[in-house]
Design an enzyme around this catalytic site. Structure first.
Site, mmCIF file in Angstrom:
data_model
loop_
_atom_site.group_PDB
_atom_site.id
_atom_site.type_symbol
_atom_site.label_atom_id
_atom_site.label_comp_id
_atom_site.label_asym_id
_atom_site.label_seq_id
_atom_site.Cartn_x
_atom_site.Cartn_y
_atom_site.Cartn_z
ATOM 1 N N GLY A 93 26.977 -25.995 19.602
ATOM 2 C CA GLY A 93 28.352 -26.252 19.170
ATOM 3 C C GLY A 93 28.359 -27.104 17.918
ATOM 4 N N PHE A 94 29.549 -27.391 17.436
ATOM 5 C CA PHE A 94 29.674 -28.175 16.207
ATOM 6 C C PHE A 94 29.037 -29.566 16.375
ATOM 7 C CE2 PHE A 94 32.846 -31.457 14.743
ATOM 8 C CZ PHE A 94 32.267 -31.665 13.492
ATOM 9 N N ASP B 15 22.846 -23.392 25.634
ATOM 10 C CA ASP B 15 24.196 -23.086 25.143
ATOM 11 C C ASP B 15 24.489 -21.611 25.398
ATOM 12 O OD1 ASP B 15 26.026 -24.561 22.565
ATOM 13 O OD2 ASP B 15 26.479 -22.554 23.297
ATOM 14 N N GLY C 202 30.108 -22.142 20.759
ATOM 15 C CA GLY C 202 29.089 -22.479 19.766
ATOM 16 C C GLY C 202 28.692 -21.226 18.989
ATOM 17 N N THR D 148 34.933 -24.592 33.684
ATOM 18 C CA THR D 148 33.739 -24.982 32.910
ATOM 19 C C THR D 148 33.587 -26.489 32.928
ATOM 20 O OG1 THR D 148 34.174 -23.156 31.416
ATOM 21 C CG2 THR D 148 32.594 -24.787 30.657
ATOM 22 N N TYR E 164 43.150 -30.119 30.419
ATOM 23 C CA TYR E 164 41.931 -30.517 29.716
ATOM 24 C C TYR E 164 41.685 -32.007 29.923
ATOM 25 C CZ TYR E 164 38.703 -31.431 25.865
ATOM 26 O OH TYR E 164 37.630 -31.832 25.124
ATOM 27 N N LYS F 88 38.519 -33.588 32.081
ATOM 28 C CA LYS F 88 37.537 -34.518 31.528
ATOM 29 C C LYS F 88 37.608 -35.874 32.252
ATOM 30 C CE LYS F 88 35.026 -33.452 28.557
ATOM 31 N NZ LYS F 88 33.733 -32.710 28.667
#
Ligand code: UDP
Length: 329
Positions: free
Chosen positions: A10-11, A31, A36, A95, A149, A153
């Site tokens: 990913g970034f 990954d 990504g 996820t 989200y 988290k």
């Protein structure tokens, strides 16, 4: 040291990979390329200290093997980006919660030190400025998918801290504020790549809402160094740390800067939130971190301001292509 990075293509993961390889670590990336990209890790493939597996963290035997082979873990694999969250809430929740549970479980078996990437979204719509790590979290209604989200988290954080407490797993949690730099894509909603692509394409640059909401944009190089330093800091174990920058800017001012730096021709348009995202979408008005705790523990200090960040990112676009990219909606 041998390090495993979930979400390493990913970034942010790819910048962390670069940082760790540069300091001499061996890096293995796991990954599934869901958000990504192979291009992000292309440059590392010739490095003998780098290896990767294109697989999901839900492949438990592979995850267990990669965790066993590592001395430490950075868990970044997650569904991120406001646009993605609005469009795929099921994927986001499953996820983020299910994936983190598996990674923590695997790490706990051998007590491998682990950094868990969290987000400033967990502060929700709290209006306090700046956000401190032990502040209350303020979420909106469950009917507004953005908060799924934040809540997912927050559950990751609870779970990581529970493992630290009950199983003595060496855990550190980083709440990443808006982090930007080369290789970030605008596909999942992030504002800076979107504005730059729109600016280079001649506009319009689409500002959501009235544009008076503010953010603080942290240079990815500073943030990944902070992540690596936190996992290397024994005193930070079991703690939660904000990582980001403190220079606050309105989205209107950001759009004006991008317009000026990408040729000065792009017009700025305002798009109502309900058109940009969905009916009833809630944005946070201000989001400013307190970075005192990270400063105290690891000497964390942002080194790149917003103008320099924009110039560096625009330069990477310009060096990639001679044709302007297609405008986004
Ligand atoms: N934003 C915008 N235009 C875009 C994308 C985002 O005006 O094309 C706004 C968005 O509504 C938010 C800010 O820019 O107020 C930062 O958005 P981003 O998705 O990058 O991060 P967030 O802080 O919302 O997680």
């Amino acid at each position: 040291m041998k390090v495993l990075i979930t979400g390493g293509a990913g970034f942010i993961g790819s910048h962390l990979t670069e940082h760790l390889l540069a300091r001499g670590d061996r890096v293995a990336v796991l990954d599934d390329l869901s958000t990504g990209a192979m291009a992000n890790i292309e440059a590392f493939k010739s490095n003998t200290k780098f290896s990767y597996a294109i697989e999901t963290i839900f492949n438990v035997p592979l995850l267990a093997e990669m965790v066993d082979n590592a001395d430490a873990i950075f868990h970044l694999a997650a569904a991120v980006g406001v646009r993605l969250i609005i469009e795929s809430p099921t994927r986001t929740i499953e996820t983020n919660i299910g994936g983190t549970e598996l990674v923590l479980k695997a790490a706990a078996k051998k007590l491998k030190p682990i950094f868990v990437a969290s987000t400033s979204e967990v502060y929700g719509k709290s209006t306090k400025v700046p956000f401190k790590e032990d502040d209350d979290l303020v979420f909106g209604a469950t009917t507004k998918s953005r908060w799924s989200y934040a809540a997912s988290k927050a559950v990751d954080e609870f779970l990581a801290l529970a493992y630290a407490k009950e199983k003595k797993l060496p855990v550190v949690i980083g709440r990443l504020f808006n982090t930007v730099g080369p290789r970030q894509t605008g596909r999942y909603g992030m504002v800076i790549p979107r504005f730059i692509e729109q600016g280079l394409a001649g506009g319009p640059i689409s500002v959501y809402g009235d544009g008076e909401q503010t953010r603080c944009f942290g240079w990815v190089g500073d943030v990944v160094k902070g992540m690596a330093d936190l996992l290397g800091c024994e005193k930070a174990e079991g703690g939660v740390f904000n990582l980001g920058a403190t220079e606050e800017i309105t989205i209107n001012a950001l759009a004006a800067k991008v317009a000026a730096k990408t040729g000065g021709k792009a017009k700025i348009e305002h798009v109502p939130y309900e058109k940009a995202y969905e009916e009833g979408f809630e944005d946070m008005k201000r989001r400013v971190p307190s970075i005192e705790k990270a400063a105290k523990f690891i000497g964390y200090k942002p080194t790149v301001g917003i103008d320099e960040i924009l110039e560096r990112v625009i330069e990477t676009y310009r060096s990639q292509t001679t044709r302007p990219p297609k405008p986004r909606r």
